[in-house]
Design a protein around this motif. Sequence first.
Motif, PDB file in Angstrom:
ATOM      1  N   UNK A 105       0.826  -1.205   0.000  1.00  0.00           N
ATOM      2  CA  UNK A 105       0.000   0.000   0.000  1.00  0.00           C
ATOM      3  C   UNK A 105       0.864   1.261   0.000  1.00  0.00           C
ATOM      4  N   UNK A 106       1.939   1.262   0.783  1.00  0.00           N
ATOM      5  CA  UNK A 106       2.854   2.410   0.776  1.00  0.00           C
ATOM      6  C   UNK A 106       3.465   2.613  -0.602  1.00  0.00           C
ATOM      7  N   UNK A 107       3.802   1.498  -1.268  1.00  0.00           N
ATOM      8  CA  UNK A 107       4.356   1.602  -2.606  1.00  0.00           C
ATOM      9  C   UNK A 107       3.376   2.182  -3.602  1.00  0.00           C
ATOM     10  N   UNK A 108       2.103   1.764  -3.504  1.00  0.00           N
ATOM     11  CA  UNK A 108       1.078   2.294  -4.390  1.00  0.00           C
ATOM     12  C   UNK A 108       0.876   3.791  -4.168  1.00  0.00           C
ATOM     13  N   UNK A 109       0.825   4.203  -2.894  1.00  0.00           N
ATOM     14  CA  UNK A 109       0.635   5.624  -2.584  1.00  0.00           C
ATOM     15  C   UNK A 109       1.825   6.453  -3.053  1.00  0.00           C
ATOM     16  N   UNK A 110       3.034   5.925  -2.862  1.00  0.00           N
ATOM     17  CA  UNK A 110       4.228   6.664  -3.272  1.00  0.00           C
ATOM     18  C   UNK A 110       4.279   6.803  -4.790  1.00  0.00           C
ATOM     19  N   UNK A 111       3.931   5.749  -5.497  1.00  0.00           N
ATOM     20  CA  UNK A 111       3.907   5.821  -6.958  1.00  0.00           C
ATOM     21  C   UNK A 111       2.918   6.872  -7.435  1.00  0.00           C
ATOM     22  N   UNK A 112       1.749   6.879  -6.804  1.00  0.00           N
ATOM     23  CA  UNK A 112       0.716   7.839  -7.173  1.00  0.00           C
ATOM     24  C   UNK A 112       1.184   9.273  -6.907  1.00  0.00           C
ATOM     25  N   UNK A 113       2.033   9.426  -5.890  1.00  0.00           N
ATOM     26  CA  UNK A 113       2.516  10.753  -5.518  1.00  0.00           C
ATOM     27  C   UNK A 113       3.782  11.143  -6.283  1.00  0.00           C
ATOM     28  N   UNK A 114       4.251  10.241  -7.141  1.00  0.00           N
ATOM     29  CA  UNK A 114       5.446  10.538  -7.920  1.00  0.00           C
ATOM     30  C   UNK A 114       6.744  10.327  -7.188  1.00  0.00           C
ATOM     31  N   UNK A 115       6.694   9.697  -5.997  1.00  0.00           N
ATOM     32  CA  UNK A 115       7.902   9.444  -5.218  1.00  0.00           C
ATOM     33  C   UNK A 115       8.447   8.071  -5.601  1.00  0.00           C
ATOM     34  N   UNK A 116       9.225   8.027  -6.680  1.00  0.00           N
ATOM     35  CA  UNK A 116       9.676   6.757  -7.241  1.00  0.00           C
ATOM     36  C   UNK A 116      10.620   6.002  -6.306  1.00  0.00           C
ATOM     37  N   UNK A 117      11.488   6.725  -5.605  1.00  0.00           N
ATOM     38  CA  UNK A 117      12.461   6.054  -4.733  1.00  0.00           C
ATOM     39  C   UNK A 117      11.754   5.327  -3.597  1.00  0.00           C
ATOM     40  N   UNK A 118      10.811   6.026  -2.926  1.00  0.00           N
ATOM     41  CA  UNK A 118      10.071   5.388  -1.838  1.00  0.00           C
ATOM     42  C   UNK A 118       9.230   4.223  -2.361  1.00  0.00           C
ATOM     43  N   UNK A 119       8.615   4.429  -3.524  1.00  0.00           N
ATOM     44  CA  UNK A 119       7.800   3.369  -4.117  1.00  0.00           C
ATOM     45  C   UNK A 119       8.640   2.133  -4.408  1.00  0.00           C
ATOM     46  N   UNK A 120       9.804   2.334  -4.958  1.00  0.00           N
ATOM     47  CA  UNK A 120      10.668   1.210  -5.301  1.00  0.00           C
ATOM     48  C   UNK A 120      11.064   0.407  -4.062  1.00  0.00           C
ATOM     49  N   UNK A 121      11.424   1.109  -2.993  1.00  0.00           N
ATOM     50  CA  UNK A 121      11.819   0.422  -1.760  1.00  0.00           C
ATOM     51  C   UNK A 121      10.656  -0.374  -1.184  1.00  0.00           C
ATOM     52  N   UNK A 122       9.491   0.271  -1.051  1.00  0.00           N
ATOM     53  CA  UNK A 122       8.341  -0.391  -0.449  1.00  0.00           C
ATOM     54  C   UNK A 122       7.861  -1.563  -1.300  1.00  0.00           C
ATOM     55  N   UNK A 123       7.830  -1.395  -2.607  1.00  0.00           N
ATOM     56  CA  UNK A 123       7.330  -2.459  -3.483  1.00  0.00           C
ATOM     57  C   UNK A 123       8.284  -3.640  -3.540  1.00  0.00           C
ATOM     58  N   UNK A 124       9.574  -3.398  -3.523  1.00  0.00           N
ATOM     59  CA  UNK A 124      10.533  -4.504  -3.474  1.00  0.00           C
ATOM     60  C   UNK A 124      10.388  -5.300  -2.179  1.00  0.00           C
ATOM     61  N   UNK A 125      10.180  -4.587  -1.063  1.00  0.00           N
ATOM     62  CA  UNK A 125       9.952  -5.288   0.205  1.00  0.00           C
ATOM     63  C   UNK A 125       8.654  -6.092   0.147  1.00  0.00           C
ATOM     64  N   UNK A 126       7.604  -5.493  -0.401  1.00  0.00           N
ATOM     65  CA  UNK A 126       6.322  -6.186  -0.503  1.00  0.00           C
ATOM     66  C   UNK A 126       6.433  -7.420  -1.384  1.00  0.00           C
ATOM     67  N   UNK A 127       7.167  -7.317  -2.466  1.00  0.00           N
ATOM     68  CA  UNK A 127       7.324  -8.438  -3.389  1.00  0.00           C
ATOM     69  C   UNK A 127       7.968  -9.633  -2.690  1.00  0.00           C
ATOM     70  N   UNK A 128       8.983  -9.379  -1.895  1.00  0.00           N
ATOM     71  CA  UNK A 128       9.632 -10.462  -1.147  1.00  0.00           C
ATOM     72  C   UNK A 128       8.696 -11.054  -0.101  1.00  0.00           C
ATOM     73  N   UNK A 129       7.999 -10.188   0.629  1.00  0.00           N
ATOM     74  CA  UNK A 129       7.126 -10.659   1.711  1.00  0.00           C
ATOM     75  C   UNK A 129       5.915 -11.412   1.180  1.00  0.00           C
ATOM     76  N   UNK A 130       5.375 -10.992   0.053  1.00  0.00           N
ATOM     77  CA  UNK A 130       4.191 -11.655  -0.494  1.00  0.00           C
ATOM     78  C   UNK A 130       4.453 -13.113  -0.823  1.00  0.00           C
ATOM     79  N   UNK A 131       5.661 -13.432  -1.196  1.00  0.00           N
ATOM     80  CA  UNK A 131       5.978 -14.807  -1.568  1.00  0.00           C
ATOM     81  C   UNK A 131       5.948 -15.747  -0.373  1.00  0.00           C
TER      82      UNK A 131
END
Length: 505
Positions: free
Chosen positions: A445-471
């Motif tokens: 969710x943090x990654x989605x919000x950051x992407x929507x806000x144009x904060x690519x660095x924060x989005x990348x960090x949060x989404x990479x963490x989410x990708x690992x955890x989801x598995x």
Amino acid sequence: MTPMPTSGELSRFRDLVTGLMGLNASELKLSRLDELLRRRAQANKMQCSAYLDALGKDQIQATELAQLVQELTITETYFFRNPAHYAALTEAALPERLAALSGRQQVHILSAGCASGEEAYSLAILVKEHFPDAAHLIAITAIDFNPAVLEKAQQARYSSWSLRDMAPDRQARWFRSEGNAFLLDQNVRQAVKFERHNLAAENPTFWWEGRFDIVFCRNVLMYFVLEQAQAALRRIAFSMMPGAYLFMGHAETLRGLSNDFHLCHTHETFYYQRKPLPLSSELPERRIAATPSRWQEVSLASNTSWIETIQAASERIQHIAGGAQKNAGDERLHAAAPALNLEHAMEYLHQERYDSVLQQIGSLPEEHAQDTDVLLLKAVSLCHSGASEAAEGVCQQLLQHDELNAGAHYVLALCRESAGNMQDAVDHDQMASYLDPAFAMPRLHMGLLANRNGDKATAMTALNQALLLLQQEDPSRILLFGGGFKREALIALCRSQLNATGARP
């Protein structure tokens, strides 16, 4: 030469290490615990079995534990480690505790597990820099179980590595060079009292009621077994004034350990505040706050069918609801209740028929309907059915019972997003991620919000963490929080959002 210990002797050694020092021997950064046992037995001119007998019967315990703790604990630290904590201390915690002094003579600060003194002396430096007129009102005590590091702390001679995060002007003000070392200013040294104490041992002469206003206990309890960590926190909480502050390490939370504190989130960091003491006339609260979220207790295979997942989730809630009565401490809650079967509710959740889920919950007996995880199911269903305000109310009700519930904070993040308050949404996502580092959804969710806000660095960090955890995420938790999506769909969403940042997942 002493032979290597048997498996039985090694098991006894682990048990003694745990019982006497609270340390989780299976988690220690020591490649060969058996070699340590052999070496210490040989140093005492004993066979391993005789050494263990002596250690268990106090024959050599006092001196030998001092030797063991030097080898079993990690003591590397440095000045002003985790500066966000020190900002929260100087701008929030310490001013508040000074204002609350009233008739008390001093604000008492404890550095628990102080190692070679860098943390305690950092506190003393901050007091002198930020509160020079009130320094006489602030007392700092530092404790550790390792006599070697305490001796080093009292010498207050440090290498440049210990000062690596200190600004040059601050270093010049408080240290002077002595060869390859740096000696701390005498006035700072005198501001800290060092004592040797064992956090895993009862000591009523030290842990007396209401003694401390601020406690730093960072990166210590993470090495304890669960029961010893809980016991140590009971002693710490007992020794703290209502409203006192507790700072723990970045990788540590009170979730599953204590329900005696409020969670604080300021200065881009997390810490805790001691709750008011309950009145003796108050009934015990019906809560299950000191245990982790039950949505991750049972790990199911990733290819488990949804039917099995739904059944497992239903059985879990039924088990939880029954267990809640036993933990409540109120005999009125022990009356027999009708059997609880939520398979239909979980099936409706999977089908995104949230009105039907709510109807099922509404028909539950009160003693089940108020259970922590049933409330969480209700909040999720309200949120996804568009009743965000009602969902927030249920989350607040849940957090009154279980303030450290990561799931409730995640649902609040969704509700705050629906209300258009993105900063609050991020704050609750951060709380959920802090309280449960294995929880994938708040990071997504943090990654989605950051992407929507144009904060690519924060989005990348949060989404990479989410990708690992989801598995590795528990299927029941995906069922509850996934909004109708399965694991594969959530992973695909993560990857597509990472593509949008320009990253290669």
